[in-house]
Enzyme design. Structure first.
Site, PDB file in Angstrom:
ATOM      1  N   SER A 144       0.844  -1.197   0.000  1.00 32.36           N
ATOM      2  CA  SER A 144       0.000   0.000   0.000  1.00 32.36           C
ATOM      3  C   SER A 144       0.874   1.240   0.000  1.00 32.36           C
ATOM      4  O   SER A 144       1.994   1.231   0.526  1.00 32.36           O
ATOM      5  CB  SER A 144      -0.892   0.022   1.245  1.00 32.36           C
ATOM      6  OG  SER A 144      -1.551   1.272   1.366  1.00 32.36           O
ATOM      7  N   TYR A 157      -2.079  -0.236  10.086  1.00 27.31           N
ATOM      8  CA  TYR A 157      -2.186  -0.738   8.715  1.00 27.31           C
ATOM      9  C   TYR A 157      -0.936  -0.377   7.925  1.00 27.31           C
ATOM     10  O   TYR A 157      -0.344  -1.228   7.237  1.00 27.31           O
ATOM     11  CB  TYR A 157      -3.428  -0.153   8.041  1.00 27.31           C
ATOM     12  CG  TYR A 157      -3.569  -0.544   6.588  1.00 27.31           C
ATOM     13  CD1 TYR A 157      -4.088  -1.782   6.241  1.00 27.31           C
ATOM     14  CD2 TYR A 157      -3.195   0.335   5.570  1.00 27.31           C
ATOM     15  CE1 TYR A 157      -4.223  -2.146   4.901  1.00 27.31           C
ATOM     16  CE2 TYR A 157      -3.327  -0.015   4.245  1.00 27.31           C
ATOM     17  CZ  TYR A 157      -3.850  -1.256   3.912  1.00 27.31           C
ATOM     18  OH  TYR A 157      -3.968  -1.610   2.587  1.00 27.31           O
TER      19      TYR A 157
END
Length: 252
Positions: A144, A157
């Protein structure tokens, strides 16, 4: 068709999985792993088959001890019928969950869960899959943009994706002698069902998300799937240990 696209294992969370259909069109037999949403997995399988590809679904809920072993057991039980020999050419680690929690509000349970799915599961899926993965194979980890951009509101995250990129780097070094390439793909904001609740039908949110990218729009699943397909192909035989930015130029 290149031999690397004979058999692929796609390990996803979430509903729209464009990588599977793209790999299917390129000639892969795609094993679509899912956690709970069987209907969504079947939808992906049916889409691949309608495009002339080969695919099957298998259930494997991640985030608990023994999850990788359960996934591979499910694969072994079904693979022979779809791909004799049960060998794998491509592993795409797509599984991932997010926690919209900052440092102050994240609980220990939430921290453990996001690391269990986003880091521990891919680690042991690869570890236990290496005897099935052919020499010259491909591993693609979905990272990501949050791994390189400061986003304190999703701190855990982002940390998991940073860990995944480090895993990619070390795997590339370890598996290079077998001709196996290992790379990460790092998307930005993508219009998937995971983001539908806050993105779709909300022009203000869409405009804000689009403004983050130098290319001026929200990403589409196909934007990421095409990069995965490239990394899975023989064209990417000399690319390994890299994080491929797929954010449309976010944060430039």
């Amino acid at each position: 068709m290149d031999h690397l696209l004979e058999q692929g294992l796609l390990v996803p969370e979430g509903r729209v999985q464009a990588a599977g259909p793209r790999l299917g069109r390129d000639g892969a037999t795609v094993a679509v792993a899912y956690a709970r949403d069987e209907a969504a997995a079947d939808e992906v399988v049916e889409r691949i088959r309608k495009d002339g590809g080969r695919a099957f679904a298998l259930r494997a809920e991640l985030g608990r001890h023994g999850d990788a072993a359960s996934l591979w057991a499910a694969f072994d039980a079904r693979a022979e019928a779809h791909a004799p020999g049960g060998a794998v050419d491509i592993i795409v680690n797509k599984a991932g969950i997010g926690r919209s929690s900052d440092l102050a509000s994240l609980t220990e349970e939430g921290f453990d869960e996001v690391f269990a799915v986003n880091v521990r599961a891919p680690f042991f899926i690869v570890q236990q899959g290496l005897r099935r993965l052919r020499d010259g194979g491909r591993i693609v980890n979905i990272s990501s943009g949050a791994a390189r951009l400061a986003m304190p509101e999703i701190i855990a995250y982002g940390a998991t994706k940073g860990a995944l990129d480090t895993f990619t780097l070390n795997l590339a070094k370890e598996l290079g002698p077998r001709g196996i390439t290992v790379n990460s793909v790092a998307p930005g904001v993508i219009d998937t069902d995971v983001n539908a609740g806050w993105l779709r039908g909300n022009p203000e949110a869409e405009a804000q998300a689009a403004s983050l990218a130098a290319l001026g729009r929200v990403g589409r699943p196909e934007d990421v799937a095409d990069i995965v397909a490239f990394l899975a192909s023989d064209d990417a035989r000399w690319v390994t240990g890299r994080v491929i930015d797929a954010t449309g130029g976010s944060g430039l």
